[in-house]
Design a protein around this motif. Structure first.
Motif, PDB file in Angstrom:
ATOM      1  N   GLY A 121       0.838  -1.197   0.000  1.00  0.00           N
ATOM      2  CA  GLY A 121       0.000   0.000   0.000  1.00  0.00           C
ATOM      3  C   GLY A 121       0.869   1.241   0.000  1.00  0.00           C
ATOM      4  N   CYS A 122       1.875   1.251  -0.865  1.00  0.00           N
ATOM      5  CA  CYS A 122       2.906   2.300  -0.845  1.00  0.00           C
ATOM      6  C   CYS A 122       2.391   3.675  -1.265  1.00  0.00           C
ATOM      7  CB  CYS A 122       4.068   1.902  -1.729  1.00  0.00           C
ATOM      8  SG  CYS A 122       3.668   1.832  -3.491  1.00  0.00           S
ATOM      9  N   GLY A 123       1.266   3.730  -1.965  1.00  0.00           N
ATOM     10  CA  GLY A 123       0.712   5.019  -2.378  1.00  0.00           C
ATOM     11  C   GLY A 123       1.698   5.850  -3.167  1.00  0.00           C
ATOM     12  N   SER A 124       1.915   7.071  -2.722  1.00  0.00           N
ATOM     13  CA  SER A 124       2.790   8.011  -3.438  1.00  0.00           C
ATOM     14  C   SER A 124       4.270   7.814  -3.125  1.00  0.00           C
ATOM     15  CB  SER A 124       2.389   9.450  -3.111  1.00  0.00           C
ATOM     16  OG  SER A 124       2.600   9.704  -1.735  1.00  0.00           O
ATOM     17  N   GLY A 125       4.595   6.844  -2.294  1.00  0.00           N
ATOM     18  CA  GLY A 125       5.986   6.524  -2.016  1.00  0.00           C
ATOM     19  C   GLY A 125       6.614   7.285  -0.869  1.00  0.00           C
ATOM     20  N   LEU A 126       5.806   7.925  -0.035  1.00  0.00           N
ATOM     21  CA  LEU A 126       6.373   8.686   1.087  1.00  0.00           C
ATOM     22  C   LEU A 126       7.129   7.788   2.065  1.00  0.00           C
ATOM     23  CD1 LEU A 126       3.511  11.247   1.804  1.00  0.00           C
ATOM     24  CD2 LEU A 126       5.697  11.654   0.662  1.00  0.00           C
ATOM     25  N   SER A 127       6.570   6.629   2.364  1.00  0.00           N
ATOM     26  CA  SER A 127       7.277   5.697   3.254  1.00  0.00           C
ATOM     27  C   SER A 127       8.567   5.225   2.605  1.00  0.00           C
ATOM     28  CB  SER A 127       6.407   4.485   3.569  1.00  0.00           C
ATOM     29  OG  SER A 127       5.270   4.869   4.287  1.00  0.00           O
ATOM     30  N   GLY A 128       8.497   5.006   1.307  1.00  0.00           N
ATOM     31  CA  GLY A 128       9.681   4.583   0.573  1.00  0.00           C
ATOM     32  C   GLY A 128      10.803   5.597   0.632  1.00  0.00           C
ATOM     33  N   ASP A 129      10.432   6.885   0.655  1.00  0.00           N
ATOM     34  CA  ASP A 129      11.458   7.922   0.791  1.00  0.00           C
ATOM     35  C   ASP A 129      12.261   7.701   2.074  1.00  0.00           C
ATOM     36  OD1 ASP A 129      10.742   9.181  -1.571  1.00  0.00           O
ATOM     37  OD2 ASP A 129       9.557  10.738  -0.577  1.00  0.00           O
ATOM     38  N   TYR A 130      11.552   7.397   3.160  1.00  0.00           N
ATOM     39  CA  TYR A 130      12.251   7.146   4.421  1.00  0.00           C
ATOM     40  C   TYR A 130      13.127   5.899   4.307  1.00  0.00           C
ATOM     41  CZ  TYR A 130      13.585   5.967   9.055  1.00  0.00           C
ATOM     42  OH  TYR A 130      14.359   5.644  10.135  1.00  0.00           O
ATOM     43  N   LEU A 131      12.601   4.847   3.680  1.00  0.00           N
ATOM     44  CA  LEU A 131      13.377   3.614   3.535  1.00  0.00           C
ATOM     45  C   LEU A 131      14.663   3.876   2.757  1.00  0.00           C
ATOM     46  CD1 LEU A 131      10.500   1.100   2.719  1.00  0.00           C
ATOM     47  CD2 LEU A 131      11.602   1.525   4.934  1.00  0.00           C
ATOM     48  N   THR A 132      14.557   4.671   1.694  1.00  0.00           N
ATOM     49  CA  THR A 132      15.735   5.023   0.900  1.00  0.00           C
ATOM     50  C   THR A 132      16.730   5.818   1.738  1.00  0.00           C
ATOM     51  OG1 THR A 132      14.457   5.026  -1.154  1.00  0.00           O
ATOM     52  CG2 THR A 132      16.523   6.266  -1.149  1.00  0.00           C
ATOM     53  N   GLU A 133      16.235   6.818   2.477  1.00  0.00           N
ATOM     54  CA  GLU A 133      17.107   7.635   3.325  1.00  0.00           C
ATOM     55  C   GLU A 133      17.805   6.791   4.383  1.00  0.00           C
ATOM     56  OE1 GLU A 133      14.760  10.790   4.968  1.00  0.00           O
ATOM     57  OE2 GLU A 133      14.249  11.574   2.986  1.00  0.00           O
ATOM     58  N   ALA A 134      17.126   5.731   4.839  1.00  0.00           N
ATOM     59  CA  ALA A 134      17.709   4.849   5.854  1.00  0.00           C
ATOM     60  C   ALA A 134      18.671   3.834   5.231  1.00  0.00           C
ATOM     61  CB  ALA A 134      16.593   4.130   6.619  1.00  0.00           C
ATOM     62  N   GLY A 135      18.848   3.885   3.910  1.00  0.00           N
ATOM     63  CA  GLY A 135      19.814   3.027   3.246  1.00  0.00           C
ATOM     64  C   GLY A 135      19.282   1.693   2.761  1.00  0.00           C
ATOM     65  N   HIS A 136      17.963   1.533   2.719  1.00  0.00           N
ATOM     66  CA  HIS A 136      17.369   0.260   2.314  1.00  0.00           C
ATOM     67  C   HIS A 136      16.893   0.305   0.868  1.00  0.00           C
ATOM     68  CE1 HIS A 136      17.602  -0.949   6.448  1.00  0.00           C
ATOM     69  NE2 HIS A 136      16.858   0.070   6.830  1.00  0.00           N
ATOM     70  N   TYR A 137      16.738  -0.868   0.306  1.00  0.00           N
ATOM     71  CA  TYR A 137      16.135  -1.036  -1.012  1.00  0.00           C
ATOM     72  C   TYR A 137      14.701  -1.482  -0.782  1.00  0.00           C
ATOM     73  CZ  TYR A 137      21.032  -1.065  -2.252  1.00  0.00           C
ATOM     74  OH  TYR A 137      22.350  -0.733  -2.379  1.00  0.00           O
ATOM     75  N   TRP A 138      13.784  -1.093  -1.663  1.00  0.00           N
ATOM     76  CA  TRP A 138      12.389  -1.431  -1.413  1.00  0.00           C
ATOM     77  C   TRP A 138      11.591  -1.578  -2.700  1.00  0.00           C
ATOM     78  CZ3 TRP A 138       8.614   2.252  -2.733  1.00  0.00           C
ATOM     79  CH2 TRP A 138       9.087   3.529  -3.021  1.00  0.00           C
ATOM     80  N   VAL A 139      10.502  -2.327  -2.555  1.00  0.00           N
ATOM     81  CA  VAL A 139       9.505  -2.488  -3.605  1.00  0.00           C
ATOM     82  C   VAL A 139       8.183  -2.032  -3.019  1.00  0.00           C
ATOM     83  CG1 VAL A 139       8.246  -4.135  -5.044  1.00  0.00           C
ATOM     84  CG2 VAL A 139      10.701  -4.438  -4.663  1.00  0.00           C
ATOM     85  N   GLN A 156       6.014  10.421 -10.545  1.00  0.00           N
ATOM     86  CA  GLN A 156       6.283  11.851 -10.735  1.00  0.00           C
ATOM     87  C   GLN A 156       7.260  12.365  -9.683  1.00  0.00           C
ATOM     88  OE1 GLN A 156       2.422  13.685 -10.677  1.00  0.00           O
ATOM     89  NE2 GLN A 156       1.837  12.795 -12.649  1.00  0.00           N
ATOM     90  N   ARG A 157       7.198  11.793  -8.491  1.00  0.00           N
ATOM     91  CA  ARG A 157       8.100  12.185  -7.413  1.00  0.00           C
ATOM     92  C   ARG A 157       9.477  11.548  -7.587  1.00  0.00           C
ATOM     93  NH1 ARG A 157       7.100  10.198  -2.829  1.00  0.00           N
ATOM     94  NH2 ARG A 157       8.194  11.808  -1.695  1.00  0.00           N
ATOM     95  N   ASP A 158       9.602  10.650  -8.550  1.00  0.00           N
ATOM     96  CA  ASP A 158      10.872   9.991  -8.863  1.00  0.00           C
ATOM     97  C   ASP A 158      11.431   9.230  -7.654  1.00  0.00           C
ATOM     98  OD1 ASP A 158      12.812   9.269 -10.713  1.00  0.00           O
ATOM     99  OD2 ASP A 158      14.120  10.936 -10.160  1.00  0.00           O
ATOM    100  N   VAL A 159      10.588   8.397  -7.041  1.00  0.00           N
ATOM    101  CA  VAL A 159      11.025   7.607  -5.888  1.00  0.00           C
ATOM    102  C   VAL A 159      12.067   6.599  -6.318  1.00  0.00           C
ATOM    103  CG1 VAL A 159       8.848   7.901  -4.640  1.00  0.00           C
ATOM    104  CG2 VAL A 159       9.158   5.916  -6.126  1.00  0.00           C
ATOM    105  N   GLU A 160      12.877   6.159  -5.387  1.00  0.00           N
ATOM    106  CA  GLU A 160      13.986   5.247  -5.673  1.00  0.00           C
ATOM    107  C   GLU A 160      13.567   3.783  -5.763  1.00  0.00           C
ATOM    108  OE1 GLU A 160      17.283   6.016  -6.245  1.00  0.00           O
ATOM    109  OE2 GLU A 160      16.644   8.099  -6.250  1.00  0.00           O
ATOM    110  N   ALA A 204      -3.429   5.880  -9.815  1.00  0.00           N
ATOM    111  CA  ALA A 204      -3.227   7.312  -9.574  1.00  0.00           C
ATOM    112  C   ALA A 204      -2.136   7.562  -8.540  1.00  0.00           C
ATOM    113  CB  ALA A 204      -4.537   7.962  -9.136  1.00  0.00           C
ATOM    114  N   MET A 205      -2.135   6.788  -7.468  1.00  0.00           N
ATOM    115  CA  MET A 205      -1.115   6.972  -6.433  1.00  0.00           C
ATOM    116  C   MET A 205       0.266   6.565  -6.942  1.00  0.00           C
ATOM    117  SD  MET A 205      -2.575   8.466  -4.027  1.00  0.00           S
ATOM    118  CE  MET A 205      -1.438   8.385  -2.678  1.00  0.00           C
TER     119      MET A 205
END
Length: 106
Positions: free
Chosen positions: A23-41, A55-59, A48-49
């Motif tokens: 339920g990643c939606g717009s990827g806000l949680s993923g931004d934190y995961l990336t900042e913490a050094g993790h890889y994610w799906v 558009q936010r170019d999440v990692e 739409a989300m």
């Protein structure tokens, strides 16, 4: 909330992990995961989300999927999983726990 979810996973420190964001939606949680050094799906049912996440170019990698229909991953593929509920949605965690070693629902 993402920070707390990662804390609860008790992941190894100073080691990147491979995480599933259900339920990643717009990827806000993923931004934190990336900042913490993790890889994610990230997996979400909303095109739409996921478009917003692109558009936010999440990692992380993004997957359009209804998790109620199952996920296309091998068992044990992920080191952990996060799912942040908005209070109106409840999902049975058992349907995706087979892909993980650890899961946290916040």
């Amino acid at each position: 909330m993402s920070e707390r979810a990662v804390e609860l996973l008790s992941l190894p420190e100073d080691q990147p992990c491979y995480l599933l964001d259900v339920g990643c939606g717009s990827g806000l949680s993923g931004d934190y995961l990336t900042e913490a050094g993790h890889y994610w799906v990230g997996v979400d049912i909303s095109t739409a989300m996921l478009d917003v996440a692109l558009q936010r170019d999440v990692e992380g990698d993004l997957l359009l999927r209804d998790m109620g229909e199952g996920l296309p991953f091998r068992p044990g593929m992920f080191d952990g999983c996060i799912r942040q509920f908005d209070g109106s949605v409840r999902v049975k965690c058992a349907c995706f726990c087979q892909y993980l070693s650890t899961a946290v629902v916040v």
